[in-house]
Design a protein around this motif. Sequence first.
Motif, PDB file in Angstrom:
ATOM      1  N   LEU A 152       0.829  -1.198   0.000  1.00 48.76           N
ATOM      2  CA  LEU A 152       0.000   0.000   0.000  1.00 48.76           C
ATOM      3  C   LEU A 152       0.868   1.255   0.000  1.00 48.76           C
ATOM      4  CD1 LEU A 152      -2.747   1.408   0.206  1.00 48.76           C
ATOM      5  CD2 LEU A 152      -2.631   1.107   2.702  1.00 48.76           C
ATOM      6  N   ALA A 153       1.911   1.253   0.831  1.00 45.09           N
ATOM      7  CA  ALA A 153       2.814   2.412   0.876  1.00 45.09           C
ATOM      8  C   ALA A 153       3.489   2.627  -0.475  1.00 45.09           C
ATOM      9  CB  ALA A 153       3.863   2.215   1.967  1.00 45.09           C
ATOM     10  N   ALA A 154       3.909   1.544  -1.128  1.00 47.57           N
ATOM     11  CA  ALA A 154       4.546   1.667  -2.441  1.00 47.57           C
ATOM     12  C   ALA A 154       3.586   2.235  -3.465  1.00 47.57           C
ATOM     13  CB  ALA A 154       5.059   0.308  -2.899  1.00 47.57           C
ATOM     14  N   SER A 155       2.322   1.815  -3.387  1.00 54.25           N
ATOM     15  CA  SER A 155       1.316   2.326  -4.317  1.00 54.25           C
ATOM     16  C   SER A 155       1.097   3.818  -4.110  1.00 54.25           C
ATOM     17  CB  SER A 155       0.002   1.563  -4.133  1.00 54.25           C
ATOM     18  OG  SER A 155      -1.007   2.084  -4.976  1.00 54.25           O
ATOM     19  N   ILE A 156       0.990   4.230  -2.842  1.00 53.08           N
ATOM     20  CA  ILE A 156       0.786   5.647  -2.542  1.00 53.08           C
ATOM     21  C   ILE A 156       1.986   6.477  -2.989  1.00 53.08           C
ATOM     22  CG2 ILE A 156       0.591   7.301  -0.638  1.00 53.08           C
ATOM     23  CD1 ILE A 156      -1.118   5.214   0.828  1.00 53.08           C
ATOM     24  N   ALA A 157       3.199   5.942  -2.738  1.00 52.54           N
ATOM     25  CA  ALA A 157       4.415   6.688  -3.095  1.00 52.54           C
ATOM     26  C   ALA A 157       4.729   6.619  -4.581  1.00 52.54           C
ATOM     27  CB  ALA A 157       5.605   6.141  -2.297  1.00 52.54           C
ATOM     28  N   GLY A 158       4.100   5.663  -5.299  1.00 56.13           N
ATOM     29  CA  GLY A 158       4.375   5.515  -6.721  1.00 56.13           C
ATOM     30  C   GLY A 158       5.766   5.000  -7.005  1.00 56.13           C
ATOM     31  N   VAL A 159       6.234   4.052  -6.176  1.00 62.22           N
ATOM     32  CA  VAL A 159       7.581   3.506  -6.358  1.00 62.22           C
ATOM     33  C   VAL A 159       7.505   2.017  -6.677  1.00 62.22           C
ATOM     34  CG1 VAL A 159       8.691   5.213  -4.901  1.00 62.22           C
ATOM     35  CG2 VAL A 159       7.824   3.115  -3.867  1.00 62.22           C
ATOM     36  N   ASP A 160       8.551   1.521  -7.304  1.00 63.62           N
ATOM     37  CA  ASP A 160       8.622   0.125  -7.726  1.00 63.62           C
ATOM     38  C   ASP A 160       9.451  -0.671  -6.725  1.00 63.62           C
ATOM     39  OD1 ASP A 160       8.817  -2.307  -8.988  1.00 63.62           O
ATOM     40  OD2 ASP A 160       9.913  -1.576 -10.745  1.00 63.62           O
ATOM     41  N   ILE A 161       8.803  -1.556  -5.948  1.00 64.00           N
ATOM     42  CA  ILE A 161       9.529  -2.378  -4.982  1.00 64.00           C
ATOM     43  C   ILE A 161       9.543  -3.849  -5.417  1.00 64.00           C
ATOM     44  CG2 ILE A 161       9.141  -0.831  -3.035  1.00 64.00           C
ATOM     45  CD1 ILE A 161       6.923  -2.783  -2.114  1.00 64.00           C
ATOM     46  N   SER A 162       9.315  -4.086  -6.695  1.00 64.94           N
ATOM     47  CA  SER A 162       9.462  -5.439  -7.212  1.00 64.94           C
ATOM     48  C   SER A 162      10.939  -5.807  -7.192  1.00 64.94           C
ATOM     49  CB  SER A 162       8.951  -5.506  -8.650  1.00 64.94           C
ATOM     50  OG  SER A 162       9.799  -4.767  -9.516  1.00 64.94           O
ATOM     51  N   PRO A 163      11.294  -7.083  -7.319  1.00 64.27           N
ATOM     52  CA  PRO A 163      12.713  -7.454  -7.374  1.00 64.27           C
ATOM     53  C   PRO A 163      13.490  -6.672  -8.427  1.00 64.27           C
ATOM     54  CG  PRO A 163      11.375  -9.414  -7.067  1.00 64.27           C
ATOM     55  CD  PRO A 163      10.415  -8.276  -7.287  1.00 64.27           C
ATOM     56  N   GLN A 214      13.380   2.615   2.468  1.00 64.87           N
ATOM     57  CA  GLN A 214      13.674   3.943   1.940  1.00 64.87           C
ATOM     58  C   GLN A 214      12.605   4.387   0.946  1.00 64.87           C
ATOM     59  OE1 GLN A 214      15.709   6.163   2.723  1.00 64.87           O
ATOM     60  NE2 GLN A 214      16.141   7.489   0.979  1.00 64.87           N
ATOM     61  N   LEU A 215      12.244   3.510   0.033  1.00 65.16           N
ATOM     62  CA  LEU A 215      11.306   3.883  -1.031  1.00 65.16           C
ATOM     63  C   LEU A 215       9.894   4.108  -0.513  1.00 65.16           C
ATOM     64  CD1 LEU A 215      12.458   1.525  -3.940  1.00 65.16           C
ATOM     65  CD2 LEU A 215      12.939   3.959  -3.642  1.00 65.16           C
ATOM     66  N   THR A 216       9.513   3.381   0.539  1.00 59.31           N
ATOM     67  CA  THR A 216       8.140   3.502   1.049  1.00 59.31           C
ATOM     68  C   THR A 216       8.043   4.380   2.282  1.00 59.31           C
ATOM     69  OG1 THR A 216       8.359   1.504   2.421  1.00 59.31           O
ATOM     70  CG2 THR A 216       7.538   1.214   0.176  1.00 59.31           C
ATOM     71  N   GLY A 217       9.188   4.774   2.850  1.00 59.54           N
ATOM     72  CA  GLY A 217       9.170   5.513   4.110  1.00 59.54           C
ATOM     73  C   GLY A 217       8.371   6.795   4.055  1.00 59.54           C
ATOM     74  N   GLN A 218       8.486   7.538   2.969  1.00 61.61           N
ATOM     75  CA  GLN A 218       7.802   8.822   2.883  1.00 61.61           C
ATOM     76  C   GLN A 218       6.291   8.666   2.776  1.00 61.61           C
ATOM     77  OE1 GLN A 218       9.657  10.840  -0.408  1.00 61.61           O
ATOM     78  NE2 GLN A 218      11.484  11.373   0.761  1.00 61.61           N
ATOM     79  N   ALA A 219       5.823   7.465   2.479  1.00 57.37           N
ATOM     80  CA  ALA A 219       4.379   7.255   2.331  1.00 57.37           C
ATOM     81  C   ALA A 219       3.731   6.736   3.614  1.00 57.37           C
ATOM     82  CB  ALA A 219       4.107   6.270   1.190  1.00 57.37           C
ATOM     83  N   GLN A 220       4.516   6.502   4.674  1.00 58.91           N
ATOM     84  CA  GLN A 220       3.959   5.904   5.880  1.00 58.91           C
ATOM     85  C   GLN A 220       2.873   6.762   6.511  1.00 58.91           C
ATOM     86  OE1 GLN A 220       4.394   2.817   6.905  1.00 58.91           O
ATOM     87  NE2 GLN A 220       5.759   2.512   5.164  1.00 58.91           N
ATOM     88  N   ASN A 221       3.049   8.088   6.526  1.00 59.00           N
ATOM     89  CA  ASN A 221       2.015   8.953   7.081  1.00 59.00           C
ATOM     90  C   ASN A 221       0.727   8.847   6.277  1.00 59.00           C
ATOM     91  OD1 ASN A 221       3.620   9.880   9.156  1.00 59.00           O
ATOM     92  ND2 ASN A 221       4.312  11.689   8.048  1.00 59.00           N
ATOM     93  N   ALA A 222       0.875   8.767   4.955  1.00 59.88           N
ATOM     94  CA  ALA A 222      -0.302   8.635   4.105  1.00 59.88           C
ATOM     95  C   ALA A 222      -1.014   7.310   4.354  1.00 59.88           C
ATOM     96  CB  ALA A 222       0.083   8.762   2.628  1.00 59.88           C
ATOM     97  N   VAL A 223      -0.230   6.250   4.618  1.00 59.25           N
ATOM     98  CA  VAL A 223      -0.825   4.951   4.931  1.00 59.25           C
ATOM     99  C   VAL A 223      -1.641   5.052   6.218  1.00 59.25           C
ATOM    100  CG1 VAL A 223      -0.326   2.581   5.626  1.00 59.25           C
ATOM    101  CG2 VAL A 223       0.940   3.608   3.741  1.00 59.25           C
ATOM    102  N   GLY A 224      -1.064   5.701   7.232  1.00 55.23           N
ATOM    103  CA  GLY A 224      -1.781   5.865   8.488  1.00 55.23           C
ATOM    104  C   GLY A 224      -3.070   6.640   8.311  1.00 55.23           C
ATOM    105  N   GLN A 225      -3.020   7.686   7.497  1.00 51.08           N
ATOM    106  CA  GLN A 225      -4.219   8.483   7.250  1.00 51.08           C
ATOM    107  C   GLN A 225      -5.279   7.686   6.504  1.00 51.08           C
ATOM    108  OE1 GLN A 225      -2.718  11.925   5.216  1.00 51.08           O
ATOM    109  NE2 GLN A 225      -1.623  12.694   7.020  1.00 51.08           N
TER     110      GLN A 225
END
Length: 221
Positions: A25-36, A169-180
Amino acid sequence: QGVFEKFPKEYQDVLVRRQAEITALAASIAGVDISPAGIAAYASAHPGAVSNVCAQWITVPDLATGATVVNDLKAGKSFSAEAQAKSTDGNTNSSGGQLGCHAGLLYAQLGAEVEQAVTTIPLGQLSPPVLGTVTDPNTGTPRQSLAIVEVTSRSPLAESDAATAIRQQLTGQAQNAVGQAIEPVVARAAVTLDARYGHWVTSGSNGPEVVAPAAPKVRSG
């Protein structure tokens, strides 16, 4: 890890799946690719960031103090002694300025300039004063400060550890958005709680939460 291993396998699976869903969910919100493939591409582009870096720092109030510290170190004074005597960081000055050993990119929590320093400067070389983030050990309040950084060792991270650090690192900035996103869902949930462990509130100081019961009174004598 020791606590996790004590849980039944079924509950371990629940926790792993829950964390995977939150990360996705965090990756989706941040728009980052966390696939291998995405993680491999990040590691290839940031080799220093996925090294295991052991570093130390001395935080100073101004450039003049920083210049004095640098001159003292170049004159042969030990880093540890200078940190204990002059560093303004209450979390690390008593340990001689030691920051520990972490993936290079995780130093970003101490500021972008600190991360840049620990991933680029040669071993044993002092950085120029860089802007870092110091957390007050008593209040938990962050503040900015100048810091002189030195890297004492740098080695490759295990692939699995590097992948974990990159995902953080890639999903960290989206954690607040996940909580919201999750909080209003939790607030609407029907929660049954054994009164021995407290009671459930939908608008506590940290959002929906369990409020623990009052501690028992201690008898004297």
